[in-house]
Design a protein around this motif. Structure first.
Motif, PDB file in Angstrom:
ATOM      1  N   VAL A  56       0.857  -1.178   0.000  1.00 25.70           N
ATOM      2  CA  VAL A  56       0.000   0.000   0.000  1.00 25.70           C
ATOM      3  C   VAL A  56       0.893   1.228   0.000  1.00 25.70           C
ATOM      4  O   VAL A  56       1.753   1.376   0.864  1.00 25.70           O
ATOM      5  CB  VAL A  56      -0.931   0.012   1.236  1.00 25.70           C
ATOM      6  CG1 VAL A  56      -1.769   1.281   1.259  1.00 25.70           C
ATOM      7  CG2 VAL A  56      -1.817  -1.227   1.256  1.00 25.70           C
ATOM      8  N   TYR A  57       0.697   2.082  -0.994  1.00 29.71           N
ATOM      9  CA  TYR A  57       1.446   3.327  -1.105  1.00 29.71           C
ATOM     10  C   TYR A  57       0.506   4.476  -0.783  1.00 29.71           C
ATOM     11  O   TYR A  57      -0.714   4.339  -0.885  1.00 29.71           O
ATOM     12  CB  TYR A  57       2.006   3.496  -2.516  1.00 29.71           C
ATOM     13  CG  TYR A  57       3.071   2.483  -2.864  1.00 29.71           C
ATOM     14  CD1 TYR A  57       4.414   2.768  -2.667  1.00 29.71           C
ATOM     15  CD2 TYR A  57       2.733   1.241  -3.389  1.00 29.71           C
ATOM     16  CE1 TYR A  57       5.394   1.841  -2.979  1.00 29.71           C
ATOM     17  CE2 TYR A  57       3.699   0.307  -3.703  1.00 29.71           C
ATOM     18  CZ  TYR A  57       5.037   0.609  -3.500  1.00 29.71           C
ATOM     19  OH  TYR A  57       5.998  -0.311  -3.811  1.00 29.71           O
ATOM     20  N   GLU A  58       1.073   5.624  -0.420  1.00 25.34           N
ATOM     21  CA  GLU A  58       0.262   6.772  -0.031  1.00 25.34           C
ATOM     22  C   GLU A  58       0.655   8.032  -0.791  1.00 25.34           C
ATOM     23  O   GLU A  58       1.823   8.225  -1.120  1.00 25.34           O
ATOM     24  CB  GLU A  58       0.437   7.065   1.456  1.00 25.34           C
ATOM     25  CG  GLU A  58      -0.057   5.986   2.353  1.00 25.34           C
ATOM     26  CD  GLU A  58       0.135   6.349   3.822  1.00 25.34           C
ATOM     27  OE1 GLU A  58       0.262   5.419   4.605  1.00 25.34           O
ATOM     28  OE2 GLU A  58       0.153   7.553   4.175  1.00 25.34           O
ATOM     29  N   ALA A  59      -0.364   8.864  -1.018  1.00 32.14           N
ATOM     30  CA  ALA A  59      -0.169  10.216  -1.534  1.00 32.14           C
ATOM     31  C   ALA A  59      -1.078  11.121  -0.719  1.00 32.14           C
ATOM     32  O   ALA A  59      -2.221  10.760  -0.438  1.00 32.14           O
ATOM     33  CB  ALA A  59      -0.520  10.281  -3.015  1.00 32.14           C
ATOM     34  N   SER A  60      -0.572  12.271  -0.327  1.00 30.73           N
ATOM     35  CA  SER A  60      -1.354  13.151   0.546  1.00 30.73           C
ATOM     36  C   SER A  60      -2.189  14.174  -0.211  1.00 30.73           C
ATOM     37  O   SER A  60      -2.922  14.945   0.399  1.00 30.73           O
ATOM     38  CB  SER A  60      -0.431  13.863   1.541  1.00 30.73           C
ATOM     39  OG  SER A  60       0.523  14.643   0.843  1.00 30.73           O
ATOM     40  N   ASP A  61      -2.088  14.191  -1.531  1.00 28.70           N
ATOM     41  CA  ASP A  61      -2.939  15.078  -2.329  1.00 28.70           C
ATOM     42  C   ASP A  61      -2.927  14.615  -3.784  1.00 28.70           C
ATOM     43  O   ASP A  61      -2.206  13.685  -4.149  1.00 28.70           O
ATOM     44  CB  ASP A  61      -2.495  16.539  -2.206  1.00 28.70           C
ATOM     45  CG  ASP A  61      -1.058  16.794  -2.630  1.00 28.70           C
ATOM     46  OD1 ASP A  61      -0.580  16.153  -3.595  1.00 28.70           O
ATOM     47  OD2 ASP A  61      -0.397  17.631  -1.994  1.00 28.70           O
ATOM     48  N   GLY A  62      -3.718  15.289  -4.607  1.00 31.54           N
ATOM     49  CA  GLY A  62      -3.841  14.898  -5.999  1.00 31.54           C
ATOM     50  C   GLY A  62      -2.556  15.030  -6.793  1.00 31.54           C
ATOM     51  O   GLY A  62      -2.234  14.175  -7.620  1.00 31.54           O
ATOM     52  N   ALA A  63      -1.808  16.103  -6.543  1.00 32.88           N
ATOM     53  CA  ALA A  63      -0.552  16.299  -7.276  1.00 32.88           C
ATOM     54  C   ALA A  63       0.436  15.175  -6.966  1.00 32.88           C
ATOM     55  O   ALA A  63       1.107  14.664  -7.867  1.00 32.88           O
ATOM     56  CB  ALA A  63       0.056  17.660  -6.923  1.00 32.88           C
ATOM     57  N   GLU A  64       0.497  14.776  -5.712  1.00 30.84           N
ATOM     58  CA  GLU A  64       1.388  13.681  -5.327  1.00 30.84           C
ATOM     59  C   GLU A  64       0.920  12.360  -5.950  1.00 30.84           C
ATOM     60  O   GLU A  64       1.739  11.537  -6.355  1.00 30.84           O
ATOM     61  CB  GLU A  64       1.444  13.586  -3.800  1.00 30.84           C
ATOM     62  CG  GLU A  64       2.611  12.792  -3.289  1.00 30.84           C
ATOM     63  CD  GLU A  64       2.782  12.891  -1.784  1.00 30.84           C
ATOM     64  OE1 GLU A  64       3.853  13.331  -1.357  1.00 30.84           O
ATOM     65  OE2 GLU A  64       1.841  12.506  -1.049  1.00 30.84           O
ATOM     66  N   ALA A  65      -0.389  12.165  -6.062  1.00 30.66           N
ATOM     67  CA  ALA A  65      -0.923  10.960  -6.705  1.00 30.66           C
ATOM     68  C   ALA A  65      -0.498  10.904  -8.170  1.00 30.66           C
ATOM     69  O   ALA A  65      -0.103   9.845  -8.669  1.00 30.66           O
ATOM     70  CB  ALA A  65      -2.444  10.919  -6.596  1.00 30.66           C
ATOM     71  N   LEU A  66      -0.560  12.037  -8.856  1.00 30.56           N
ATOM     72  CA  LEU A  66      -0.130  12.075 -10.257  1.00 30.56           C
ATOM     73  C   LEU A  66       1.368  11.828 -10.368  1.00 30.56           C
ATOM     74  O   LEU A  66       1.823  11.140 -11.290  1.00 30.56           O
ATOM     75  CB  LEU A  66      -0.531  13.400 -10.901  1.00 30.56           C
ATOM     76  CG  LEU A  66      -2.037  13.614 -11.052  1.00 30.56           C
ATOM     77  CD1 LEU A  66      -2.339  15.013 -11.558  1.00 30.56           C
ATOM     78  CD2 LEU A  66      -2.649  12.557 -11.961  1.00 30.56           C
ATOM     79  N   GLY A  92      -5.390  22.000  -2.756  1.00 31.18           N
ATOM     80  CA  GLY A  92      -4.689  21.943  -4.039  1.00 31.18           C
ATOM     81  C   GLY A  92      -5.522  21.220  -5.063  1.00 31.18           C
ATOM     82  O   GLY A  92      -6.685  21.558  -5.297  1.00 31.18           O
ATOM     83  N   LEU A  93      -4.968  20.192  -5.651  1.00 34.07           N
ATOM     84  CA  LEU A  93      -5.662  19.407  -6.665  1.00 34.07           C
ATOM     85  C   LEU A  93      -6.650  18.464  -5.969  1.00 34.07           C
ATOM     86  O   LEU A  93      -6.254  17.497  -5.335  1.00 34.07           O
ATOM     87  CB  LEU A  93      -4.623  18.606  -7.471  1.00 34.07           C
ATOM     88  CG  LEU A  93      -5.046  18.016  -8.794  1.00 34.07           C
ATOM     89  CD1 LEU A  93      -5.493  19.104  -9.775  1.00 34.07           C
ATOM     90  CD2 LEU A  93      -3.890  17.234  -9.393  1.00 34.07           C
ATOM     91  N   ASN A  94      -7.954  18.770  -6.071  1.00 32.10           N
ATOM     92  CA  ASN A  94      -8.952  17.959  -5.365  1.00 32.10           C
ATOM     93  C   ASN A  94      -9.160  16.613  -6.066  1.00 32.10           C
ATOM     94  O   ASN A  94      -8.615  16.357  -7.136  1.00 32.10           O
ATOM     95  CB  ASN A  94     -10.272  18.734  -5.207  1.00 32.10           C
ATOM     96  CG  ASN A  94     -10.996  18.947  -6.522  1.00 32.10           C
ATOM     97  OD1 ASN A  94     -11.029  18.076  -7.396  1.00 32.10           O
ATOM     98  ND2 ASN A  94     -11.594  20.117  -6.675  1.00 32.10           N
ATOM     99  N   GLY A  95      -9.950  15.767  -5.447  1.00 31.02           N
ATOM    100  CA  GLY A  95     -10.152  14.421  -5.963  1.00 31.02           C
ATOM    101  C   GLY A  95     -10.824  14.363  -7.323  1.00 31.02           C
ATOM    102  O   GLY A  95     -10.464  13.538  -8.165  1.00 31.02           O
ATOM    103  N   GLN A  96     -11.806  15.230  -7.567  1.00 31.07           N
ATOM    104  CA  GLN A  96     -12.500  15.217  -8.867  1.00 31.07           C
ATOM    105  C   GLN A  96     -11.536  15.594  -9.994  1.00 31.07           C
ATOM    106  O   GLN A  96     -11.522  14.957 -11.047  1.00 31.07           O
ATOM    107  CB  GLN A  96     -13.713  16.168  -8.852  1.00 31.07           C
ATOM    108  CG  GLN A  96     -14.814  15.743  -7.921  1.00 31.07           C
ATOM    109  CD  GLN A  96     -15.645  14.574  -8.436  1.00 31.07           C
ATOM    110  OE1 GLN A  96     -15.352  13.945  -9.446  1.00 31.07           O
ATOM    111  NE2 GLN A  96     -16.703  14.258  -7.714  1.00 31.07           N
TER     112      GLN A  96
END
Length: 175
Positions: A56-66, A92-96
């Protein structure tokens, strides 16, 4: 209890004895995207309770997920996720918007994305469906129910749901 942010490309959880679900020869990794470290901790705990050993990896916001998906920066060389849990309300970059950007790239179309959010709003649900979410799940206020929700969702997407990239072999199917 607040979980420390994972600052390396190492997974937030390490595999333990139990079931490891794979996509062919590679284990399926899970990406949690939520600005709330406590929610990420609860989700990790629930996945662990499923007896699933997948990383399981984690990102704390949308930009980090990208960054994770495109393997930029500290995420260079990480495993492609086979399941993404994505919160809606993040700074920042929201989920939608994150969902729209993920689905805009054809190489990510087959990754199941579960919106795991505290937002119980029909307009947000419709928007998530239009943006390509595979599922929309509410984070229950009750911690025990929250764990059951994550457990059921993880079980469904990693072991029950069948897709061209993740399915039983024909000889293992009953006709």
């Amino acid at each position: 209890m607040v979980a420390e942010k994972n600052t390396s490309a190492k997974p937030a959880t390490q595999p333990h004895a139990g079931l490891t679900l794979s996509n062919g020869s590679e284990p399926i990794s899970i990406l949690l995207v939520d600005d709330d470290a406590d929610c990420r901790l609860l989700i990790r705990d629930a996945i662990s309770d499923c007896k699933v050993c997948n990383k399981v990896y984690e990102a704390s916001d949308g930009a980090e997920a990208l960054d994770y998906l495109y393997q930029r920066g500290r995420f260079k060389g990480v495993a492609r996720p086979g399941l993404i849990y994505l919160d809606i309300e993040m700074p920042g970059l929201n989920g939608q918007e994150t969902l729209r950007q993920i689905r805009a790239n054809p190489q990510f179309l087959e990754i199941p994305i579960v919106m795991m959010t505290g937002v119980s709003d029909e307009q947000q649900m419709k928007m998530a469906a239009e943006n390509g979410a595979n599922s929309y799940t509410i984070k229950p206020a009750n911690a025990e129910q929250f764990l059951r929700t994550v457990l059921a969702s993880t079980n469904y997407w990693l072991s029950i749901h069948q897709s061209p990239a993740h399915h039983l072999r024909p000889e293992d199917c009953r006709r």
